[in-house]
Design a protein around this motif. Structure first.
Motif, PDB file in Angstrom:
ATOM      1  N   GLU A 162       0.810  -1.215   0.000  1.00 18.92           N
ATOM      2  CA  GLU A 162       0.000   0.000   0.000  1.00 18.92           C
ATOM      3  C   GLU A 162       0.844   1.266   0.000  1.00 18.92           C
ATOM      4  O   GLU A 162       0.362   2.331  -0.407  1.00 18.92           O
ATOM      5  CB  GLU A 162      -0.912   0.015   1.234  1.00 18.92           C
ATOM      6  CG  GLU A 162      -2.007  -1.038   1.206  1.00 18.92           C
ATOM      7  CD  GLU A 162      -2.800  -1.064   2.495  1.00 18.92           C
ATOM      8  OE1 GLU A 162      -4.038  -1.216   2.431  1.00 18.92           O
ATOM      9  OE2 GLU A 162      -2.183  -0.948   3.580  1.00 18.92           O
TER      10      GLU A 162
ATOM     11  N   SER B 150      -3.802   2.370  -3.376  1.00 19.47           N
ATOM     12  CA  SER B 150      -4.403   1.539  -2.333  1.00 19.47           C
ATOM     13  C   SER B 150      -4.052   2.052  -0.945  1.00 19.47           C
ATOM     14  O   SER B 150      -4.793   1.817   0.016  1.00 19.47           O
ATOM     15  CB  SER B 150      -3.952   0.080  -2.491  1.00 19.47           C
ATOM     16  OG  SER B 150      -2.537  -0.027  -2.468  1.00 19.47           O
TER      17      SER B 150
ATOM     18  N   ASN C 297      -6.756   3.118   2.082  1.00 24.27           N
ATOM     19  CA  ASN C 297      -6.733   2.454   3.383  1.00 24.27           C
ATOM     20  C   ASN C 297      -7.645   3.202   4.364  1.00 24.27           C
ATOM     21  O   ASN C 297      -7.651   4.435   4.417  1.00 24.27           O
ATOM     22  CB  ASN C 297      -5.300   2.411   3.913  1.00 24.27           C
ATOM     23  CG  ASN C 297      -5.191   1.736   5.257  1.00 24.27           C
ATOM     24  OD1 ASN C 297      -5.470   2.341   6.296  1.00 24.27           O
ATOM     25  ND2 ASN C 297      -4.773   0.481   5.251  1.00 24.27           N
TER      26      ASN C 297
ATOM     27  N   ASN D  12      -0.597  -1.483  -7.791  1.00 29.43           N
ATOM     28  CA  ASN D  12      -0.011  -2.747  -7.329  1.00 29.43           C
ATOM     29  C   ASN D  12      -0.061  -3.820  -8.396  1.00 29.43           C
ATOM     30  O   ASN D  12       0.916  -4.507  -8.660  1.00 29.43           O
ATOM     31  CB  ASN D  12      -0.758  -3.264  -6.088  1.00 29.43           C
ATOM     32  CG  ASN D  12      -0.261  -2.619  -4.813  1.00 29.43           C
ATOM     33  OD1 ASN D  12       0.939  -2.523  -4.596  1.00 29.43           O
ATOM     34  ND2 ASN D  12      -1.180  -2.156  -3.984  1.00 29.43           N
TER      35      ASN D  12
ATOM     36  N   GLU E 203      -7.811  -0.164  -9.004  1.00 30.15           N
ATOM     37  CA  GLU E 203      -7.149   0.305  -7.786  1.00 30.15           C
ATOM     38  C   GLU E 203      -7.361   1.798  -7.612  1.00 30.15           C
ATOM     39  O   GLU E 203      -7.585   2.283  -6.496  1.00 30.15           O
ATOM     40  CB  GLU E 203      -5.661  -0.027  -7.847  1.00 30.15           C
ATOM     41  CG  GLU E 203      -5.361  -1.516  -7.869  1.00 30.15           C
ATOM     42  CD  GLU E 203      -3.874  -1.799  -8.025  1.00 30.15           C
ATOM     43  OE1 GLU E 203      -3.060  -1.057  -7.436  1.00 30.15           O
ATOM     44  OE2 GLU E 203      -3.524  -2.746  -8.750  1.00 30.15           O
TER      45      GLU E 203
ATOM     46  N   GLN F 236     -11.140   2.298  -6.752  1.00 29.30           N
ATOM     47  CA  GLN F 236     -11.431   1.930  -5.367  1.00 29.30           C
ATOM     48  C   GLN F 236     -10.998   3.030  -4.398  1.00 29.30           C
ATOM     49  O   GLN F 236     -11.651   3.273  -3.373  1.00 29.30           O
ATOM     50  CB  GLN F 236     -10.756   0.610  -5.036  1.00 29.30           C
ATOM     51  CG  GLN F 236     -11.395  -0.585  -5.729  1.00 29.30           C
ATOM     52  CD  GLN F 236     -10.505  -1.803  -5.795  1.00 29.30           C
ATOM     53  OE1 GLN F 236      -9.388  -1.804  -5.244  1.00 29.30           O
ATOM     54  NE2 GLN F 236     -10.962  -2.846  -6.465  1.00 29.30           N
ATOM     55  N   MET F 237      -9.893   3.709  -4.729  1.00 29.21           N
ATOM     56  CA  MET F 237      -9.469   4.844  -3.905  1.00 29.21           C
ATOM     57  C   MET F 237     -10.520   5.948  -3.950  1.00 29.21           C
ATOM     58  O   MET F 237     -10.907   6.513  -2.912  1.00 29.21           O
ATOM     59  CB  MET F 237      -8.127   5.374  -4.405  1.00 29.21           C
ATOM     60  CG  MET F 237      -7.653   6.636  -3.702  1.00 29.21           C
ATOM     61  SD  MET F 237      -6.347   7.510  -4.601  1.00 29.21           S
ATOM     62  CE  MET F 237      -7.249   8.136  -6.018  1.00 29.21           C
TER      63      MET F 237
END
Length: 715
Positions: free
Chosen positions: A193, A198, A202, A256, A262, A265-266
């Motif tokens: 991360e 990512s 978190n 990643n 990715e 999703q952030m």
């Protein structure tokens, strides 16, 4: 299966890029001056070339072809043939593997190598020569991405209550941050991360941002960028990312698993916590540099179309950006590329707006900057892009390049005059009162003449470019030796002050003064009309050791430290209190410019001298005066009959001075909400902190106080 056994048909010219359909993949590439375009297909690793196919058809300068049954894990690139005539603006070289301008994802590293150059670097005539070296082994490859079935990203969660009405730009608090710099050392992240999207997604990182109170993160460039060869030769890299080469692709190093989800999703994680995502985008130039730069994409596809060239000497580039080239948005195909890219980041990747680097370049036409340029008109009429946040860095280095206040309705602008004025006022420069008042008021002199509102002004004290807040009060001179340019780079004049000693000091008096000055500027920022932007790390006292141009420092110079200590925690808590204060009082972000006095109506803004009397023309002209008071008053939007006021007392003098409360009809009692004086300094004025009836207070040198009052008779 070998590609030679698959069916290649003419396909269609739109959409541009690699588009997946039920039977295969369609490829389309714009080039007005090419004689042939070859599609190079690679396996999933991007290492092994499977086949090379000439795109079979050209329609209105769009070269296109469809490959039936092509595996979706394949990679690709282009080779474009045509004349190599730099003196006429053409730089075609079929030996160069080129990136698709519409590539959604890149795989593999860009390795610095002589083969990237279309000319022989050692040739006496330099770029007029021709280089036959093949660059395929040293180029990243474009990855085919199927975006047809991506799930929608949730909109920003908004709280509908009296303390947090639905978010509008004027209520925004922007937080400028770097993906890697923010996450690389953040505690309790996995190695996978750190430095990546990512990491921002978190839960602990999102919670930190939410707890701080900001409403929008503005990410430094996340579109694919490259490090300049001269940096690589010095074992450095382009850390900031203002060197784009892929307008659709997320930067590989921030991913990643080479998956655009990715990034999505952030965005979703931030949206679910009520935080908008703004991108700092670079469409003004590309990573291909000047006439001696590499051929990576646009230069080899159609140099004459993509770049602004000197009319009399098209061998050379117009360099209004200072980065070697300038993208030509007056070309409709290039304009379409930028518009398609912007819509993609909104509609597919879910972002809420953009900050445009060197935006004056985007509005340039042959006659110069034009507020009615094709780019601005295209944005204005677009049903998607006209509704998102649009923020301009309103300058470039070309003729007439400083355009602060001249962007269209609906745009906001980075206000560097606000930055410099606040810095100079708190430094104690003479004659700053009138200019300070204009900037605090929202810079109506710059924006209101065109019918724009205070939200047009993005106020900031610090940004990625320049000193951090801690360095602003710790250094008089730039200390950029680590950049390898003998500290000649970066701004020479920063309007900074070291408070008596250059750099780190153990002197308690100097440390206390630096703390006050940092908090003075933060308070001014959060209480000014306009939209505040905070640099990530300033709330933690982050220092770059005096480097004011850390664009190539991918190390602890720029990575935020999260080690806890009392001083850092106190600064963080102070910043949180300020942000809560701004959110508590909507009158600090009023929709329109405030021109009334409290004696005539609501809302109102009134200026007073430290003796409590209204400011007069004579008082405004006193160059040696470094003190001021301002009262902002107005009714609550949710409770129209409840009228409140905030009083800000400012002492930028080197001496402690007495301030008298201004006399305002309907107010008999003031409470202190926040102040920047040293702990224990209030010994002479104990009563007022609890809301006493004191009328005069001693303000420590370089400090301020903020009071609150409710008008008598208000509900």
């Amino acid at each position: 299966m070998r590609l030679t056994k698959m069916l290649v048909t003419p396909g269609r010219p739109y959409p541009l890029g690699a588009s997946v359909d039920d039977s295969g993949v369609n490829f389309a590439l714009f080039s007005a001056h090419a004689t042939a375009v070859y599609l190079c297909v690679y396996d999933a690793s991007g290492v092994n070339e499977l086949a090379r196919v000439a795109l079979p058809r050209q329609s209105d300068h769009i070269w296109h072809g469809h490959i039936e049954g092509l595996a979706l894990d394949c990679c690709y690139g282009y080779r474009v043939d045509g004349p190599y005539q730099p003196e006429l603006g053409h730089r075609f070289n079929v030996n160069k593997l080129l990136l698709d301008p519409y590539a959604k994802l890149l795989l593999g590293e860009l390795v610095d190598h002589p083969s990237h150059y279309a000319y022989q670097q050692q040739h006496p005539d330099a770029d007029l020569s021709f280089c036959s070296l093949d660059s395929g082994d040293f180029m990243p490859k474009c990855k085919i991405v199927d975006t047809r079935n991506l799930s929608p990203i949730p909109a920003v969660a908004k709280e509908y209550d009296q303390t947090q009405p639905s978010l509008s730009l004027r209520r925004s608090i922007i937080y400028e941050m770097h993906v890697k710099g923010f996450t690389q050392l953040f505690p309790d992240l996995t190695e996978a991360e750190r430095g990546r999207f990512s990491g921002i997604a978190n839960a602990n990182v999102v919670q930190y941002i939410k707890n701080l109170g900001v409403t929008a993160v503005e990410l430094l460039p996340v579109q694919q960028f490259a490090s300049e060869p001269f940096l690589q030769q010095k074992q450095l890299s382009n850390y900031w990312g203002y060197n784009s080469i892929g307008f659709f692709a997320p930067h590989q190093a921030y991913l990643n698993n080479a998956d655009i989800n990715e990034f999505r999703q952030m965005v979703a994680a931030l949206h679910q916590s009520g935080i908008e995502v703004l991108l700092d985008v670079v469409y003004n130039h590309t990573a291909e540099g000047d006439c001696r730069g590499p051929s990576l994409c646009f230069r080899g596809i159609d140099n004459l179309s993509y770049y602004r060239l000197h009319p009399q000497q098209p061998r050379y580039y117009i360099n209004d950006t200072g980065c070697g080239n300038s993208v030509d948005l007056s070309n409709p195909h290039v304009l379409r590329l930028v518009m398609d890219s912007l819509r993609y980041w909104v509609e597919v990747m879910g972002v809420d707006g953009f900050r445009f680097d060197l935006a004056a370049t985007l509005g340039r036409e042959p006659q110069g900057f034009n507020v009615n340029s094709s780019f601005f008109d295209a944005i204005k009429q677009d049903p998607v892009l006209s509704q998102v946040r649009l923020i301009a860095e309103p300058w470039d280095i070309g003729p007439g390049g400083y355009q602060l206040g001249h962007f269209p309705m609906g745009w906001s602008e980075w206000n560097d005059r606000y930055r410099d004025t606040v810095r100079r006022f708190w430094r104690g420069d003479a004659g700053m009162l009138p200019e300070f008042a204009r900037r605090f008021h929202g810079s109506s002199d710059l924006f209101e003449h065109a019918g724009r509102r205070p939200s047009a002004s993005i106020n900031f004290i610090t940004s990625h470019d320049g000193f951090t807040l801690t360095d602003l009060v710790s250094y008089r001179q730039r200390h950029n030796d680590a950049n390898g340019e003998q500290s000649r780079d970066g701004h020479q004049e920063n309007f900074s002050d070291n408070c008596g000693m250059e750099g780190v000091s153990q002197d308690l008096h100097i440390q206390a003064l630096r703390t006050r000055q940092s908090r003075n500027m933060l308070t001014t920022l959060l209480l000014s009309q306009g939209v505040p932007m905070l640099l990530a790390g300033d709330e933690l006292g982050h220092s770059q050791q005096g480097n004011n141009n850390a664009y190539c420092q991918d190390n602890t110079t720029t990575w935020l430290s999260w080690q806890q200590d009392i001083q850092r925690d106190e600064q963080l808590q102070f910043t949180r209190r300020l942000i809560k204060l701004r959110q508590r009082f909507p009158l600090l972000c009023h929709r329109e410019y405030i021109h009334d006095s409290c004696t005539t109506g609501s809302p109102a803004l009134d200026w007073f001298c430290r003796q409590g009397s209204p400011m007069t023309k004579t008082l405004w002209s006193e160059a040696q005066t470094r003190t001021l008071s301002v009262v902002i008053s107005g009714e609550l939007e949710a409770q129209p009959q409840c009228r409140q006021a905030l009083l800000l007392m400012l002492n930028a003098d080197d001496e402690s001075l007495h301030f008298t409360l201004p006399t305002i009809s309907g107010i008999s009692h003031w409470d202190c909400l926040i102040h920047t004086q040293d702990s224990g300094f209030d010994s002479e004025t104990k009563g007022y902190f609890a809301g006493g009836a004191a009328k005069q207070f001693l303000l420590q040198s370089k400090s301020l106080m903020v009071f609150y009052a409710q008008f008598e008779g208000a509900n």
